[in-house]
Design a protein around this motif. Structure first.
Motif, PDB file in Angstrom:
ATOM      1  N   ASP A 119       0.808  -1.227   0.000  1.00  0.00           N
ATOM      2  CA  ASP A 119       0.000   0.000   0.000  1.00  0.00           C
ATOM      3  C   ASP A 119       0.839   1.274   0.000  1.00  0.00           C
ATOM      4  O   ASP A 119       0.345   2.352   0.327  1.00  0.00           O
ATOM      5  CB  ASP A 119      -0.933   0.012   1.222  1.00  0.00           C
ATOM      6  N   GLY A 120       2.105   1.165  -0.353  1.00  0.00           N
ATOM      7  CA  GLY A 120       2.938   2.354  -0.337  1.00  0.00           C
ATOM      8  C   GLY A 120       4.405   2.007  -0.449  1.00  0.00           C
ATOM      9  O   GLY A 120       4.817   1.263  -1.341  1.00  0.00           O
ATOM     10  N   GLU A 124       4.554  11.815  -0.271  1.00  0.00           N
ATOM     11  CA  GLU A 124       3.115  11.532  -0.204  1.00  0.00           C
ATOM     12  C   GLU A 124       2.404  11.684  -1.550  1.00  0.00           C
ATOM     13  O   GLU A 124       1.322  11.115  -1.731  1.00  0.00           O
ATOM     14  CB  GLU A 124       2.447  12.412   0.857  1.00  0.00           C
ATOM     15  N   ASP A 184       3.344  10.322  -4.265  1.00  0.00           N
ATOM     16  CA  ASP A 184       3.477   9.037  -4.956  1.00  0.00           C
ATOM     17  C   ASP A 184       3.014   7.845  -4.132  1.00  0.00           C
ATOM     18  O   ASP A 184       2.673   6.799  -4.695  1.00  0.00           O
ATOM     19  CB  ASP A 184       4.949   8.810  -5.349  1.00  0.00           C
ATOM     20  N   PHE A 185       3.026   7.990  -2.798  1.00  0.00           N
ATOM     21  CA  PHE A 185       2.752   6.834  -1.949  1.00  0.00           C
ATOM     22  C   PHE A 185       1.693   7.161  -0.900  1.00  0.00           C
ATOM     23  O   PHE A 185       1.800   8.161  -0.182  1.00  0.00           O
ATOM     24  CB  PHE A 185       4.046   6.384  -1.249  1.00  0.00           C
ATOM     25  N   SER A 186       0.690   6.294  -0.814  1.00  0.00           N
ATOM     26  CA  SER A 186      -0.395   6.528   0.142  1.00  0.00           C
ATOM     27  C   SER A 186       0.029   6.203   1.565  1.00  0.00           C
ATOM     28  O   SER A 186      -0.446   6.826   2.516  1.00  0.00           O
ATOM     29  CB  SER A 186      -1.621   5.683  -0.241  1.00  0.00           C
ATOM     30  N   GLN A 187       0.901   5.220   1.722  1.00  0.00           N
ATOM     31  CA  GLN A 187       1.432   4.880   3.035  1.00  0.00           C
ATOM     32  C   GLN A 187       2.956   4.912   2.987  1.00  0.00           C
ATOM     33  O   GLN A 187       3.567   4.421   2.039  1.00  0.00           O
ATOM     34  CB  GLN A 187       0.955   3.495   3.474  1.00  0.00           C
TER      35      GLN A 187
END
Length: 251
Positions: free
Chosen positions: A208-209, A234, A236-239
């Motif tokens: 998820d990230g 953030e 590019d990545f949700s977590q």
């Protein structure tokens, strides 16, 4: 056998050149021995831009002619499927491409920068090099990573303390399809983290990230720069997670 002896026996060779410490020193040693060593950089989405920039910088320093070859590695499903032996398929594709091109320019011998500290077991990538008859002079001459760094420093090569850098494909967990979007996200993220002062780290993709792996001495930096890290990643990545186990560099 010494490198000088190796190049006396093999005075003309093509070199798979990455811009890293090992291939940089091998190029310097070959040229210093009077051999005709032609460096080739195989450009794919697996290499971040700074690697090519370093390759150009080093070749300019040594007055060596660098040849850059493009290779569409993402068109190879055996690679993008990311099986456990992905490195075999990748190196087989890249070095076959390089060997063919070098041969067209009259170079029958192909070298790489594998050193005596590298695991010589039946690793997929090493198997591909053996099958293609790629020679590894640093390994053959018993030069370890630490020794190469010391000799590179004496030679005045800026790469002497450059951290080892595995290609961006290694940021994908085995079995997860390698795609351009993921590669570009990791490259942007690692470039941003370098700008924040991180060194010899990895940003690995997670379901998820992403997960940041930093050396022991930089875990405190990760906490100090937490807001900056979030701001940089953030988009590019949700977590975004931090591995509390320090990363151990493998040279």
């Amino acid at each position: 056998m010494t490198l000088e002896e190796f190049f006396r026996q093999n005075p003309r060779a093509a070199l798979a050149f990455s811009g890293g410490a090992d291939s940089a020193y091998l190029l310097w040693a070959g040229l210093r021995a009077g051999a005709e060593v032609r460096p080739y950089f195989v450009k794919t989405p697996f290499q971040p831009r700074f690697e090519l920039e370093d390759a150009w910088r080093l070749c300019n320093q040594l007055d060596a002619e660098l040849t850059v070859l493009d290779c569409d590695i993402l068109s190879d499903e055996a690679v993008t499927a990311n099986p456990p032996d992905r490195c075999y398929h990748c190196k087989r594709r890249l070095f076959s491409h390089l060997k063919y091109y070098a041969a067209s320019e009259g170079f029958s011998l192909l070298l790489d920068g594998t050193n005596a500290s590298d695991d010589g077991g039946d690793r997929p990538g090493m198997r591909a090099l053996r099958e293609l008859e790629v020679r590894s002079p640093l390994r053959e001459c018993g030069l370890t990573k630490d020794r190469i760094r010391a000799l590179s420093r004496e030679a005045g090569l800026f790469t002497w303390d450059k951290p080892s850098y595995a290609c961006l494909a290694t940021r994908f967990p085995a079995g997860r399809t390698i795609d351009r979007a993921g590669l570009e996200a990791v490259e942007r993220g690692e470039a941003a983290l370098s700008g924040l002062g991180f060194r010899d780290f990895r940003l690995r993709l997670a379901p998820d990230g992403c997960k940041l792996q930093a050396p022991e001495g930089q875990l405190s930096l990760a906490l100090e720069r937490r807001k900056d890290i979030l701001s940089a990643l953030e988009a590019d990545f949700s977590q975004i997670t931090l591995d509390l186990r320090p990363r151990i560099s493998v040279d």
